[in-house]
Design a protein around this motif. Structure first.
Motif, short mmCIF file in Angstrom:
data_model
loop_
_atom_site.label_atom_id
_atom_site.label_comp_id
_atom_site.label_asym_id
_atom_site.label_seq_id
_atom_site.Cartn_x
_atom_site.Cartn_y
_atom_site.Cartn_z
N SER A 208 29.41 -5.85 42.40
CA SER A 208 28.36 -6.70 41.52
C SER A 208 28.48 -8.27 41.70
O SER A 208 27.45 -8.80 41.67
CB SER A 208 28.68 -6.32 40.06
N VAL A 209 29.68 -8.82 41.76
CA VAL A 209 29.76 -9.92 41.76
C VAL A 209 29.36 -10.59 43.48
O VAL A 209 28.48 -11.37 43.63
CB VAL A 209 31.19 -10.61 41.74
N LEU A 210 29.38 -9.73 44.43
CA LEU A 210 29.06 -9.95 45.58
C LEU A 210 27.45 -10.10 45.88
O LEU A 210 27.03 -10.82 46.55
CB LEU A 210 29.53 -8.93 46.82
N GLU A 211 26.94 -8.81 45.21
CA GLU A 211 25.58 -8.95 44.99
C GLU A 211 24.98 -10.10 44.42
O GLU A 211 23.96 -10.74 45.16
CB GLU A 211 24.99 -7.67 44.31
N ARG A 212 25.47 -10.43 43.43
CA ARG A 212 24.85 -11.85 42.71
C ARG A 212 25.16 -13.04 43.68
O ARG A 212 24.17 -13.69 43.57
CB ARG A 212 25.70 -12.16 41.51
N HIS A 213 26.11 -13.07 44.22
CA HIS A 213 26.46 -14.08 45.16
C HIS A 213 25.41 -14.35 46.26
O HIS A 213 24.80 -15.29 46.64
CB HIS A 213 27.86 -13.93 45.75
N GLN A 214 25.21 -12.81 46.88
CA GLN A 214 24.14 -12.77 48.13
C GLN A 214 22.61 -13.17 47.40
O GLN A 214 22.11 -13.67 48.16
CB GLN A 214 24.22 -11.33 48.65
N ILE A 215 22.42 -12.55 46.39
CA ILE A 215 20.96 -12.58 45.96
C ILE A 215 20.83 -14.10 45.43
O ILE A 215 19.76 -15.02 45.70
CB ILE A 215 20.57 -11.79 44.67
N GLU B 200 19.78 -10.63 32.56
CA GLU B 200 18.02 -11.20 32.46
C GLU B 200 17.63 -11.75 33.50
O GLU B 200 17.07 -11.71 34.40
CB GLU B 200 17.58 -11.32 31.15
N VAL B 201 18.32 -13.09 33.67
CA VAL B 201 17.93 -13.91 34.49
C VAL B 201 18.25 -13.52 36.00
O VAL B 201 17.24 -13.56 37.02
CB VAL B 201 18.68 -15.43 34.25
N PHE B 202 19.35 -12.78 36.02
CA PHE B 202 19.66 -12.42 37.60
C PHE B 202 18.82 -11.38 37.77
O PHE B 202 18.18 -11.32 38.98
CB PHE B 202 21.16 -11.80 37.58
N GLU B 203 18.39 -10.32 37.24
CA GLU B 203 17.30 -9.29 37.39
C GLU B 203 16.02 -10.00 37.87
O GLU B 203 15.47 -9.77 38.68
CB GLU B 203 17.17 -8.25 36.40
N TYR C 107 37.47 -13.23 33.78
CA TYR C 107 37.51 -14.82 34.13
C TYR C 107 36.70 -14.83 35.33
O TYR C 107 36.92 -13.82 36.62
CB TYR C 107 39.08 -15.11 34.14
N GLU C 108 36.27 -15.82 35.81
CA GLU C 108 35.63 -16.28 37.18
C GLU C 108 36.68 -16.07 38.09
O GLU C 108 36.39 -15.56 39.27
CB GLU C 108 35.17 -17.89 37.15
N SER C 109 37.87 -16.85 38.03
CA SER C 109 38.81 -16.65 39.20
C SER C 109 39.26 -15.12 39.44
O SER C 109 39.41 -14.79 40.69
CB SER C 109 40.25 -17.34 38.75
N ARG C 110 39.28 -14.30 38.74
CA ARG C 110 39.67 -12.88 38.99
C ARG C 110 38.23 -12.29 39.36
O ARG C 110 38.66 -11.42 40.34
CB ARG C 110 39.97 -11.91 37.64
N GLU C 111 37.33 -12.63 39.24
CA GLU C 111 36.05 -12.19 39.94
C GLU C 111 36.16 -12.54 41.32
O GLU C 111 35.51 -11.92 42.45
CB GLU C 111 34.66 -12.55 39.11
N ASN C 112 36.39 -13.84 41.43
CA ASN C 112 36.27 -14.28 42.90
C ASN C 112 37.36 -13.43 43.92
O ASN C 112 37.23 -13.37 44.78
CB ASN C 112 36.76 -15.69 42.79
N ARG D 72 29.41 -20.59 41.91
CA ARG D 72 29.44 -20.76 40.56
C ARG D 72 28.50 -20.29 39.70
O ARG D 72 29.06 -19.47 38.59
CB ARG D 72 29.49 -22.42 40.33
N MET D 73 27.25 -19.98 39.98
CA MET D 73 26.19 -19.39 39.43
C MET D 73 26.67 -18.10 39.02
O MET D 73 26.29 -17.28 37.83
CB MET D 73 24.96 -19.66 39.72
N GLU D 74 27.06 -17.39 39.89
CA GLU D 74 27.07 -15.73 40.00
C GLU D 74 27.96 -15.28 38.61
O GLU D 74 27.87 -14.35 38.44
CB GLU D 74 27.85 -15.32 41.21
N HIS D 75 28.65 -16.31 38.27
CA HIS D 75 29.68 -16.03 37.04
C HIS D 75 29.13 -16.22 35.70
O HIS D 75 29.79 -15.53 34.78
CB HIS D 75 30.94 -16.74 37.19
#
Length: 122
Positions: A71-78, A108-111, A2-7, A100-103
């Motif tokens: 992984s979540v932090l990298e997505r957020h930063q990128i 494929e799109v993230f890469e 879940y998004e909340s747990r990732e946060n 919001r998008m990081e979750h």
């Protein structure tokens, strides 16, 4: 997950990098959540094997939790960097949208975004 747990995992990682140790009250303050809400989330993260609590009440990411948090932090930063470079929108709006998008963004799109950001930085 879940998004909340990732946060929560991302917040634990950031706070541990900043302060060294993390307690539930630190997370509650950082996210502006109630202590009972954070306690419930920590119980769920403990049960799923993402965190452990040390003898002083400190919250520590397990190997599984650390991997997910990074992984979540990298997505957020990128995503933040990508949106800042491409949209011309204020940093506050970009930060909210990246969070919001990081979750939801596909791997494929993230890469693809990650490659784009890396190429633009060179």
């Amino acid at each position: 997950m879940y998004e909340s747990r990732e946060n929560y995992l991302e917040t634990i990682l950031i706070l541990s990098q900043k302060n060294g140790s993390v307690r539930s009250i630190d997370i509650a303050r950082e996210l502006n959540f109630s202590k009972p809400s954070v306690s419930r989330a920590m119980r769920l993260l403990r049960e799923s094997g993402h965190i452990i609590t040390d003898e002083n009440g400190g919250i520590v990411l397990t190997e599984l939790g650390l991997k997910k948090a990074k992984s979540v932090l990298e997505r957020h930063q990128i995503l933040t960097e990508f949106l800042m470079k491409t949209t011309g929108v204020s940093e506050g709006i970009v930060e909210k949208d990246a969070c919001r998008m990081e979750h939801i963004v596909s791997e494929e799109v993230f890469e693809g975004i990650k490659k784009f950001v890396k190429n633009k930085s060179q």
